[in-house]
Design a protein around this motif. Structure first.
Motif, short mmCIF file in Angstrom:
data_model
loop_
_atom_site.label_atom_id
_atom_site.label_comp_id
_atom_site.label_asym_id
_atom_site.label_seq_id
_atom_site.Cartn_x
_atom_site.Cartn_y
_atom_site.Cartn_z
N PHE A 186 40.32 38.35 47.94
CA PHE A 186 40.17 38.92 46.47
C PHE A 186 40.96 38.43 45.58
CE2 PHE A 186 42.52 42.26 49.46
CZ PHE A 186 43.56 42.21 48.74
N GLY A 187 41.84 37.62 45.91
CA GLY A 187 42.69 37.08 44.65
C GLY A 187 42.07 36.43 43.60
N PRO A 188 40.88 35.37 44.07
CA PRO A 188 40.33 35.02 42.53
C PRO A 188 39.74 36.03 41.66
CG PRO A 188 39.97 33.82 44.52
CD PRO A 188 40.61 34.98 45.14
N ASP A 189 39.26 37.24 42.34
CA ASP A 189 38.69 38.31 41.47
C ASP A 189 39.62 38.96 40.60
OD1 ASP A 189 36.52 38.00 42.55
OD2 ASP A 189 36.44 39.75 43.87
N ILE A 190 40.97 39.09 41.09
CA ILE A 190 42.07 39.91 40.36
C ILE A 190 42.71 38.53 39.26
CG2 ILE A 190 44.57 40.17 40.31
CD1 ILE A 190 42.86 42.38 41.91
N ASP A 191 42.77 37.50 39.57
CA ASP A 191 43.12 36.62 38.71
C ASP A 191 42.03 36.22 37.58
OD1 ASP A 191 45.42 36.14 40.43
OD2 ASP A 191 44.68 34.03 40.88
N ARG A 192 40.79 36.42 37.74
CA ARG A 192 40.12 36.25 36.88
C ARG A 192 40.09 37.41 35.74
NH1 ARG A 192 34.93 38.56 36.49
NH2 ARG A 192 35.30 39.41 38.99
N LEU A 193 40.17 38.72 36.36
CA LEU A 193 40.54 39.78 35.27
C LEU A 193 41.87 39.56 34.44
CD1 LEU A 193 39.82 43.04 37.55
CD2 LEU A 193 38.31 41.96 35.48
N TYR A 194 42.79 39.16 35.22
CA TYR A 194 44.01 38.65 34.58
C TYR A 194 44.02 38.06 33.27
CZ TYR A 194 49.00 37.16 33.98
OH TYR A 194 50.06 36.38 33.36
N TYR A 195 43.16 36.91 33.59
CA TYR A 195 43.26 35.93 32.32
C TYR A 195 42.19 36.43 31.56
CZ TYR A 195 45.78 32.45 35.39
OH TYR A 195 46.62 31.84 35.83
N ILE A 196 41.11 37.06 31.81
CA ILE A 196 40.26 37.60 30.73
C ILE A 196 41.00 38.56 30.04
CG2 ILE A 196 38.64 39.25 30.16
CD1 ILE A 196 36.95 38.26 32.70
N ILE A 214 36.61 46.95 23.65
CA ILE A 214 37.21 45.97 24.46
C ILE A 214 37.76 46.87 25.63
CG2 ILE A 214 39.39 44.77 24.65
CD1 ILE A 214 38.91 43.93 21.78
N VAL A 215 38.31 47.79 25.29
CA VAL A 215 39.04 48.66 26.69
C VAL A 215 38.04 49.14 27.61
CG1 VAL A 215 40.53 50.71 27.39
CG2 VAL A 215 41.02 49.25 25.35
N VAL A 216 36.75 49.76 27.09
CA VAL A 216 35.59 50.24 28.06
C VAL A 216 35.09 48.99 28.83
CG1 VAL A 216 33.52 51.34 28.13
CG2 VAL A 216 35.28 52.31 26.65
N GLY A 217 34.97 47.78 27.96
CA GLY A 217 34.45 46.54 28.56
C GLY A 217 35.32 46.09 29.89
N ILE A 218 36.64 46.17 29.52
CA ILE A 218 37.67 45.76 30.62
C ILE A 218 37.57 46.56 31.71
CG2 ILE A 218 39.99 45.40 31.21
CD1 ILE A 218 40.49 44.66 28.46
N VAL A 253 35.82 47.63 37.78
CA VAL A 253 35.57 48.87 38.56
C VAL A 253 35.06 48.16 39.99
CG1 VAL A 253 33.69 50.63 39.31
CG2 VAL A 253 35.02 50.69 36.94
N PRO A 254 34.19 46.96 39.97
CA PRO A 254 33.71 46.61 41.08
C PRO A 254 34.80 45.96 41.98
CG PRO A 254 32.55 45.58 39.35
CD PRO A 254 33.29 46.39 38.53
N VAL A 255 35.64 45.34 41.12
CA VAL A 255 36.87 44.60 42.10
C VAL A 255 37.87 45.85 42.53
CG1 VAL A 255 38.74 43.22 41.56
CG2 VAL A 255 36.90 42.68 40.23
N TRP A 256 38.07 46.77 41.88
CA TRP A 256 38.94 47.79 42.25
C TRP A 256 38.37 48.44 43.36
CZ3 TRP A 256 43.52 50.07 41.38
CH2 TRP A 256 43.93 51.18 42.04
#
Ligand SMILES: [Cu+2]
Length: 246
Positions: free
Chosen positions: A12-22, A73-77, A82-85
């Protein structure tokens, strides 16, 4: 110096990293824009002879915009998180574990309780290793996480995994690692005077290595001579201490 995150080794690392970079890109743009406007207006409205300050009561239009844009923006994030969490933290969505251990955190060490020869946790032949968590590669690992005294936090940066350990609760944590190796385990919750030295290592073994390690530990726990395994050199490398179950 590398400005980016080190590569992750969990599924699941790449999912977290994707969110981090967004989030990094969004906050980066907002940061540059607000700093630019701040200095621009500081300069534009600097003191000038003959110019009087003007009283304004506010602007409904501006207020609606600066409320609505961050809201979206915040609701979008939130929505993309949610699916990653769920995948990482929601026990009903966990994959079937290939290996299960119990980890008990206390001031200031990690006790990893492994199932003995019967493969069952919570039985007489369980054995404990201090400050070292041994797991197989490419298998979902399920951890039953407990704390004996205060709140600690199980943190393995390379797995992109962090979970509080809370006294009185047994929390479920899972991960699956795709690269054998040794990864730093730290406590990410200020838990007392020895917090800084509450570290350990997660050793991710290949399948054969893991079986050899397990066989050796089980034999050692029984007080038997450890079995010799061809091509397995871990006997000398073992740093974790054996401990008795309370
Ligand atoms: Cu701690």
């Amino acid at each position: 110096m590398n400005w980016l995150l080190d590569p992750s080794v969990s599924t699941f690392g790449p999912d977290i990293d994707r969110l981090y970079y967004i989030i990094l890109v969004i906050t980066g743009i907002v940061f540059v824009l607000t700093e630019f406007l701040l200095f621009y207006f500081l300069f534009k409205y600097r003191k000038k002879e003959g110019r009087k300050a003007e009283y304004i009561h506010g602007s409904t239009k501006a207020e609606v915009i600066w409320t609505a844009v961050p809201f979206v923006i915040v609701v979008g994030i939130g929505l993309i998180s949610v699916p990653v969490w769920d995948r990482i933290k929601q026990p009903t969505q966990f994959p079937d574990p290939g290996y299960e251990i119990m980890i008990s955190a206390r001031q200031f060490e990690w006790d990893a309780v492994h199932p003995g020869a019967d493969g069952e946790l919570g039985t007489e032949d369980d054995f404990v290793v201090l400050n070292r968590v041994d797991v197989p590669v490419n298998e979902p690992v399920l951890i039953h996480l407990e704390a004996e005294d205060v709140i600690h936090s199980f943190y393995v940066p390379d797995f992109r995994l962090k979970q509080d350990a809370v006294p009185g609760m047994t929390l479920q944590v899972w991960f699956e690692v795709t690269e054998p190796g040794e990864y730093t385990l730290g406590c990410a919750e200020l838990c007392g005077i020895g917090h800084y030295r509450m570290d350990g290592v997660v050793v991710v073994h290949t399948e054969e290595d893991f079986q050899a390690w397990e066989a050796e530990r089980i034999a050692r726990h029984r007080g038997e001579e450890a079995p010799r395994v061809e091509g397995y050199a871990a006997a000398e490398e073992l740093e974790g201490d054996d401990a008795e179950l309370d």
